[in-house]
Write a protein that holds these residues in place. Structure first.
Motif, PDB file in Angstrom:
ATOM      1  N   TYR A 206       0.769  -1.131  -0.007  1.00  0.00           N
ATOM      2  CA  TYR A 206       0.048  -0.035   0.001  1.00  0.00           C
ATOM      3  C   TYR A 206       1.061   1.300   0.024  1.00  0.00           C
ATOM      4  O   TYR A 206       0.596   2.353  -0.664  1.00  0.00           O
ATOM      5  N   ILE A 207       1.946   1.169   0.764  1.00  0.00           N
ATOM      6  CA  ILE A 207       2.722   2.436   0.998  1.00  0.00           C
ATOM      7  C   ILE A 207       3.656   2.534  -0.343  1.00  0.00           C
ATOM      8  O   ILE A 207       3.897   3.576  -0.679  1.00  0.00           O
TER       9      ILE A 207
ATOM     10  N   THR B 133       1.545   4.390  -3.001  1.00  0.00           N
ATOM     11  CA  THR B 133       1.348   5.830  -2.797  1.00  0.00           C
ATOM     12  C   THR B 133       2.673   6.434  -2.934  1.00  0.00           C
ATOM     13  O   THR B 133       2.497   7.491  -3.268  1.00  0.00           O
TER      14      THR B 133
ATOM     15  N   SER C 112      -2.599  11.067  -8.871  1.00  0.00           N
ATOM     16  CA  SER C 112      -3.105   9.603  -9.073  1.00  0.00           C
ATOM     17  C   SER C 112      -2.588   8.539  -8.303  1.00  0.00           C
ATOM     18  O   SER C 112      -3.152   7.484  -7.906  1.00  0.00           O
TER      19      SER C 112
ATOM     20  N   GLN D  34      -1.630   8.615  -5.232  1.00  0.00           N
ATOM     21  CA  GLN D  34      -2.092   8.637  -3.963  1.00  0.00           C
ATOM     22  C   GLN D  34      -3.441   8.164  -3.962  1.00  0.00           C
ATOM     23  O   GLN D  34      -3.920   7.541  -3.019  1.00  0.00           O
ATOM     24  N   GLU D  35      -4.017   8.787  -5.103  1.00  0.00           N
ATOM     25  CA  GLU D  35      -5.538   7.900  -5.062  1.00  0.00           C
ATOM     26  C   GLU D  35      -5.291   6.648  -5.138  1.00  0.00           C
ATOM     27  O   GLU D  35      -6.355   5.690  -4.502  1.00  0.00           O
TER      28      GLU D  35
ATOM     29  N   VAL E 282      -4.873   5.035  -1.785  1.00  0.00           N
ATOM     30  CA  VAL E 282      -5.754   4.905  -0.933  1.00  0.00           C
ATOM     31  C   VAL E 282      -6.925   3.789  -1.247  1.00  0.00           C
ATOM     32  O   VAL E 282      -7.434   3.186  -0.531  1.00  0.00           O
TER      33      VAL E 282
ATOM     34  N   PHE F  83      -5.348   0.568  -0.393  1.00  0.00           N
ATOM     35  CA  PHE F  83      -5.670   0.251   0.999  1.00  0.00           C
ATOM     36  C   PHE F  83      -6.793  -0.027   1.379  1.00  0.00           C
ATOM     37  O   PHE F  83      -7.059  -1.066   2.283  1.00  0.00           O
ATOM     38  N   PHE F  84      -7.714   0.803   1.280  1.00  0.00           N
ATOM     39  CA  PHE F  84      -9.074   0.724   1.688  1.00  0.00           C
ATOM     40  C   PHE F  84      -9.571  -0.784   1.322  1.00  0.00           C
ATOM     41  O   PHE F  84     -10.342  -1.469   2.545  1.00  0.00           O
ATOM     42  N   LEU F  85      -9.530  -0.971   0.242  1.00  0.00           N
ATOM     43  CA  LEU F  85     -10.212  -2.235  -0.180  1.00  0.00           C
ATOM     44  C   LEU F  85      -9.421  -3.548   0.258  1.00  0.00           C
ATOM     45  O   LEU F  85      -9.816  -4.544   0.533  1.00  0.00           O
TER      46      LEU F  85
ATOM     47  N   ALA G 236      -8.017  -3.483   3.174  1.00  0.00           N
ATOM     48  CA  ALA G 236      -8.308  -3.573   4.705  1.00  0.00           C
ATOM     49  C   ALA G 236      -9.733  -4.426   4.590  1.00  0.00           C
ATOM     50  O   ALA G 236      -9.770  -5.077   5.437  1.00  0.00           O
TER      51      ALA G 236
ATOM     52  N   GLY H 229      -2.486   3.810 -11.536  1.00  0.00           N
ATOM     53  CA  GLY H 229      -2.050   5.130 -10.738  1.00  0.00           C
ATOM     54  C   GLY H 229      -0.633   4.702 -10.363  1.00  0.00           C
ATOM     55  O   GLY H 229       0.279   5.897 -10.118  1.00  0.00           O
TER      56      GLY H 229
END
Lengths: 127, 548
Positions: free
Chosen positions: B161-162, B165, B172, B174-175, B178, B181-183, B185, B253
């Motif tokens: 994830y990092i 980013t 793009s 960073q989008e 994110v 990461f969210f999906l 998690a 991205g």
């Protein structure tokens, strides 16, 4: 006390809990109660994640789902009378803490760029 | 206990390397900072060599007595194969990572406009995350417990994830980070809940004991629910259908070098997890057993949908990265066919597990080639001094004339992804077909065949733009990256696509052995590919030797 053992035996095929001695008013709590709470928490988290658009709320929803597993694990560990469930919970908490740190870092990064926490603001990538 | 530590030498080597890299990357001297990548390479090499030394079956007990604390027992021979595979492909991936982070900052320092500031430098973290993720992937292979598997999967994905980013400074990325990461998690929470239910149903987190509990008592409702949730969550890692939505956005991205990483590392972790879970649920090895019906049906549907959705959506894309992302979804579907087919008769032609393990190697090599070419090309520098990523098919137009080496690398790797006969992708796909046929999954084989045909459409579009079209008059916008190791990585992958197709027998034998339960199969098999049959199974092979 006898009622607790009886309830668990009825629900889960006759395995009696070895340790007893809950306070009287708690004695009707069975594994089922814990599992229902945990399933409800998981469902709330999932629904929240899919419907809310605020990044922090979405993150809290995933935390809710993690902690739902935590509750279930502790209850199941007590039910199976071993410490595996509780051990698992400690690891889950650690991972959840690491994820929380990352989520907040990402959210701060995004907020600095766009001054908004709305997930819809971020839709450059589409195709 | 000490035996278990021996078992983890490759991971320990990688972890020590990670610690060294984290310190070296913060040095004030540029020449010290530049050592990050070579040190990581040495660490991976050491891990690979240590993995070849792992004795695969030392913990296989005799008779019915199995010591559940003795290590991974469900697929005991998987461990050395997977770890050597990870180390080898990891070295190829490492070659592409040069210059992904800190490029602008290093240029400012070199020109004297800025002093080195450890707080602004990302190089140390970036290589550390890269190695952490590979460590997690190796740990997945040796997982013998649900807790271990959960931690290994998380260790594989949290660093990615990092990496997404920080891979570029554009919005793009960073989008993408994110979203990923969210999906991610969400996926982690889903398979964690699945693991919880499995523990509840069987009373143990040990995979071997779960296997015995399910074998003795059948798949109860609770354990079926647990297994399904676990598979669903792991589907996120392999980008399979219900959890595939993020793939195209994230691959687009992220920087191309990171996309190559994402296409191999989480996918391999996911497939290893799926193989272990499926082994828990009902494969008794080598006996040709298939999964319980409910589970098999779900995997069947996921496989068919994943292939079809990936291939059909890829047709409509114009960005090469998005095409490759959808093709990555489709390839997950192909590999799931092998999971549905199951262990079969245990030979390379009939074992779906061996087919999946061999295809992971093939997919890793050829996919790194395509993303590697994209990582080698760059557009004009933006306002922040960072050159733009190459994305659209137009940028690849006439690549074979402008940069013949890169162009042909792209052509060869794309044709291999398509599965054109003399190339590696073909030899990877054949066992998927044969294992599914021998398991009697004829409808799924038809879907697989049709999908391979659909895939031709978009792969040939990429090949056509590189090979047949004339370069644009505005050439000069797209130029080759100054980082020499990226073309080296892409070229090594293209060489691997050809060399492994000729000398792949050793790897096929190795994957057959890895899928076997009892320390290697005794049956003789016909050689499948032309060429010299005697390649040391665990040698990294000529392609990877060329890489460094």
């Amino acid at each position: 006390m006898a009622g607790l053992v009886e309830m668990v035996s009825v629900c889960f095929g006759g395995v009696a809990l070895a340790q007893t001695g809950y306070p009287a008013e708690m004695h009707r709590l069975t594994l089922d109660h814990y599992m229902v709470v945990s399933a409800v928490m998981f469902a709330i988290g999932l629904i929240g994640f899919l419907t809310r658009r605020n990044l922090i709320i979405m993150f809290l929803c995933t935390e809710l789902m993690f902690q739902a597993s935590g509750i279930a694990l502790v209850a199941l560990g007590r039910y199976h009378l071993d410490f595996t469930g509780q051990t698992f919970v400690i690891f889950v908490l650690t991972v959840a803490a690491a994820e929380a740190a990352m989520a907040l870092a990402l959210v701060v990064l995004l907020f600095r760029r766009r001054e908004s926490l709305d997930a819809e603001e971020w839709s450059e990538l589409n195709g | 206990m000490m035996e278990r530590v021996t078992y983890l030498y490759p991971e320990i080597a990688l972890f020590i390397t990670t610690c060294i890299v984290m310190i070296v990357g913060l040095s004030r001297e540029l020449k010290h900072r530049k050592l990050c990548a070579p040190i990581s390479g040495l660490g991976l090499l050491a891990a690979g060599v240590l993995a070849t030394g792992l004795v695969p079956g030392f913990h296989v007990a005799t008779g019915a007595e199995v010591d559940p604390t003795a290590g991974q027992i469900l697929l005991p021979n998987l461990v050395p194969y997977a770890k050597v595979l990870v180390a080898g492909v990891g070295i190829l991936l490492l070659l592409l990572q040069a210059g992904t982070v800190d490029r602008v900052e290093e240029a400012r320092i070199a020109s004297g406009r800025a002093a080195f500031n450890p707080l602004r430098s990302n190089r140390a973290e970036y290589y550390a995350f890269f190695l952490f993720s590979l460590t997690g992937l190796m740990l997945c292979a040796s997982a013998d417990d649900l807790i271990w598997l959960f931690l290994a999967l998380e260790l594989t994905s949290l660093p990615t994830y990092i990496m997404v980013t920080m891979s570029t400074s554009r919005h793009s990325s960073q989008e993408a980070g994110v979203k990923y990461f969210f999906l991610g998690a969400l996926g982690a929470a889903v398979f964690l809940y699945g693991f919880t239910l499995l523990y509840g149903a069987t009373g143990s987190t040990n995979l071997n004991q779960i296997h015995h509990a399910i074998a003795a008592g059948g798949l109860s409702g609770l354990s079926l629910a647990g297994m399904l949730l676990a598979l669903l969550g792991v589907c996120f890692k392999i980008a399979a259908v219900p959890m595939h939505f993020y793939t195209a956005d994230v691959y687009q991205g992220a920087a191309s070098s990171v996309s190559a990483f994402l296409a191999f590392v989480p996918k391999t972790a996911g497939f290893i997890a799926i193989l272990l879970l499926a082994s828990c649920a009902g494969w008794t090895h080598g006996a040709g057993d298939s999964l319980p019906d409910a589970l098999r049906t779900v995997l069947w549907v996921i496989a068919a949908l994943t292939m079809t959705v990936g291939n059909v959506l890829a047709i409509w894309q114009n960005s090469v990265k998005r095409i490759l992302a959808y093709s990555s979804i489709a390839h997950s579907g192909y590999m799931l066919v092998g999971v549905v087919a199951g262990p079969g008769g245990g030979t390379f032609a009939t074992s779906g597990i061996a087919a999946v393990l061999f295809y992971l190697l093939c997919y890793g090599v050829m996919n790194i080639g395509t993303f590697g070419v994209l990582a080698c090309l760059e557009g004009r520098a933006g306002a922040d001094g960072e050159p733009a990523e190459i994305e659209s098919l137009d940028d690849l137009r006439g690549l074979c004339q402008r940069h013949p080496v890169l162009g042909w690398t792209m052509v060869i790797c794309t044709l291999s992804l398509l599965g054109l006969p003399p190339l590696l992708g073909f030899f990877g796909k054949v066992p998927l077909f044969t294992s599914a046929i021998s398991a009697g999954e004829i409808p799924l084989v038809v879907v697989l065949g049709l999908n391979s045909a659909i895939a031709a459409f978009y792969y040939l579009r990429i090949v056509g733009s590189c090979l047949l079209e004339k370069p644009e008059t505005t050439t000069g916008i797209v130029r080759v990256t100054p980082f020499g190791s990226r073309p080296a990585g892409a070229l090594a992958s293209a060489a691997g696509v050809i060399v492994l197709a000729i000398f792949g027998n050793g790897f096929m034998a190795a994957s057959e052995k890895a899928a076997a339960y009892d320390g290697g199969h005794v049956e003789k098999k016909e050689p499948r590919a032309a060429g010299v049959p005697e390649t040391a199974p665990q040698a990294l092979g000529p392609a990877k030797a060329e890489g460094h």
